[in-house]
Write a protein that holds these residues in place. Structure first.
Motif, PDB file in Angstrom:
ATOM      1  N   UNK A 150       0.820  -1.209   0.000  1.00  0.00           N
ATOM      2  CA  UNK A 150       0.000   0.000   0.000  1.00  0.00           C
ATOM      3  C   UNK A 150       0.855   1.260   0.000  1.00  0.00           C
ATOM      4  N   UNK A 151       1.932   1.251   0.799  1.00  0.00           N
ATOM      5  CA  UNK A 151       2.813   2.419   0.869  1.00  0.00           C
ATOM      6  C   UNK A 151       3.500   2.662  -0.471  1.00  0.00           C
ATOM      7  N   UNK A 152       3.901   1.597  -1.158  1.00  0.00           N
ATOM      8  CA  UNK A 152       4.534   1.735  -2.470  1.00  0.00           C
ATOM      9  C   UNK A 152       3.588   2.390  -3.463  1.00  0.00           C
ATOM     10  N   UNK A 153       2.348   1.920  -3.484  1.00  0.00           N
ATOM     11  CA  UNK A 153       1.366   2.457  -4.433  1.00  0.00           C
ATOM     12  C   UNK A 153       1.046   3.915  -4.117  1.00  0.00           C
ATOM     13  N   UNK A 154       0.725   4.222  -2.867  1.00  0.00           N
ATOM     14  CA  UNK A 154       0.282   5.576  -2.522  1.00  0.00           C
ATOM     15  C   UNK A 154       1.418   6.589  -2.643  1.00  0.00           C
TER      16      UNK A 154
END
Length: 451
Positions: free
Chosen positions: A385-389
């Motif tokens: 999630x952190x990579x995407x956001x």
């Protein structure tokens, strides 16, 4: 005279000044969002425990009863991105609070349903509220948290989801066995009322908004048609009473609407999904991985309750999965870079499912394996999630959060459908083989993401 009060209903309320000025106020916002994350996953996991009871009460097959979940998930998937766009324009806090109100009211009504069609219809309404919550949850966390705290905040949110998942099977088993399936829905009501109050006073108002309020309703219709046709076709293969020719038409409709959706997004002046975002490998690969991860997460939630034994025992076995998820999401690999953590999590999922494909399915083996599977998913999910956001501009965070949650919803939906299909066609062992194959794909996608 009513104009001013009505106008205020469309304005985001401000937090109290003492809350806004506190240096760690972002953790209060995260805590408020965690209530929604908790309730959403509690509802998702607890409902699967009602399938046998609903099948008996309404005289329906498992393929029919699964639409209590699938109708919810299909509506959720279709609405997440357009609701995310709406929230980017009118205010994420505003949409989030109204979403809680809709979800809570629909939860109360579900418990009074006296037929399966009515229950399915109310679940659709409930999913509208859930879309207003989930499209904003990741965006609210990332826009409320300083950049250095974002992954930790997403980890806390993921842990709240896991706690909801953990309590769902056990609480669902106890409620279904002791009080009736209605309480599986009524349990959402007090949580929802608390969450509405917390969101009102702890969430910040939207600081950055997108410059448009237009929604691509044609794109919404095409996406909804594609996903609904696909799930109806899978349900037909998994036991729903449907002729072969209808299943073929449904598959063709799903493909045709899916192609039409992509073409529409390329041609529309205000597309529902900005395809330029998907050109970033971090976004596209992360969304695929999120879908695969949630398929692996939710597959066992459907599979374990139908293996036999009491509903309470099934709930206790299932609890080990989200407990492992919560521990890993909160404490696992916090010093690792996001990409390494995602890879380790994906590999763990692939390896731990092998024994379930080969060995006798005893309760101890299931509990231990599901706990380790939860650890793998808990390592993977917040890092992914952190990579995407991090790759999505802040002004588009509502759309980004909608994309992440749409991928999760697709994975959840496919998890329910694919496990039901495997159970109907072959049996439990085949269902675990399907889950292992998906986990291997998750490991491969995570590895390519880190390359």
């Amino acid at each position: 005279m009513l104009t001013a009060p009505l106008r205020r209903l469309g304005v985001e309320p401000a937090r109290p000044r003492f809350v806004a000025r506190w240096p760690h106020a972002h953790w209060l916002a995260v805590a408020s969002v965690c209530l929604g994350a908790f309730m959403g996953q509690l509802d998702a996991s607890i409902v699967t425990l009602t399938f046998p009871a609903l099948s008996r009460q309404f005289g329906e097959s498992l393929a029919g009863v699964q639409w209590v979940s699938l109708s919810y998930l299909l509506t959720l998937v279709a609405l997440l991105v357009p609701v995310g766009r709406l929230a980017d324009a009118v205010g994420r806090k505003l949409v989030y609070l109204y979403g809680f109100a809709v979800f809570t009211a629909a939860s109360a009504a579900c418990g009074f349903a006296d037929s399966l069609p009515l229950l399915v219809g109310l679940r659709v309404v409930q999913a509208v509220g859930a879309a207003m919550l989930q499209a904003n949850s990741v965006a609210l966390v990332t826009t409320s948290s300083p950049r250095g705290s974002m992954r930790a905040a997403l980890g806390v949110q993921a842990a709240a989801q896991a706690i909801g998942l953990a309590l769902g099977p056990t609480l669902g088993g106890v409620l279904v066995a002791g009080a009736g399936w209605q309480w599986v829905f009524w349990v959402n009501v007090p949580i929802g009322l608390i969450a509405i109050a917390a969101g009102r006073y702890l969430l910040p108002r939207t600081r950055q908004r997108a410059g448009t309020r237009q929604i691509d309703w044609i794109g919404v219709a095409l996406l909804g048609t594609s996903s609904t046709a696909l799930l109806l076709a899978l349900s037909g293969l998994s036991g729903l009473d449907a002729p072969v020719w209808l299943v073929v038409i449904l598959f063709m409709s799903a493909v045709g609407a899916g192609v039409g959706f992509v073409l529409r997004q390329r041609a529309a002046a205000e597309p529902m999904i900005d395809l330029n975002l998907l050109r970033d490998p971090a976004v596209a690969g992360g969304l695929v991985a999120a879908m695969l991860g949630y398929l692996v997460l939710f597959g066992p939630l459907v599979l374990i309750p139908v293996l036999g034994g009491s509903v309470v025992a099934a709930g206790l076995v299932l609890t080990s999965l989200p407990v492992g998820f919560a521990l890993a999401a909160t404490f696992g690999g916090n010093r690792w870079p996001d990409r390494r953590r995602a890879v380790v999590g994906g590999l763990t999922c692939a390896v731990v499912l092998i024994p379930l494909c080969l060995l006798p399915l005893t309760d101890p083996l299931l509990a231990i394996s599901l706990a380790v599977l939860g650890i793998g998913l808990g390592l993977f999910t917040p890092a992914n999630n952190a990579i995407v956001m991090a790759a999505i501009p802040a002004a588009r965070s509502g759309v980004g959060g909608g994309l992440v949650n749409m991928a999760r919803g697709l994975g959840t939906t496919l998890g329910v459908a694919s496990v039901t299909l495997a159970l109907h066609g072959v049996g439990p062992r085949a269902a675990f083989v399907v889950l292992m194959a998906v986990a291997v794909a998750l490991a491969v996608v995570s590895r390519r993401q880190s390359a």
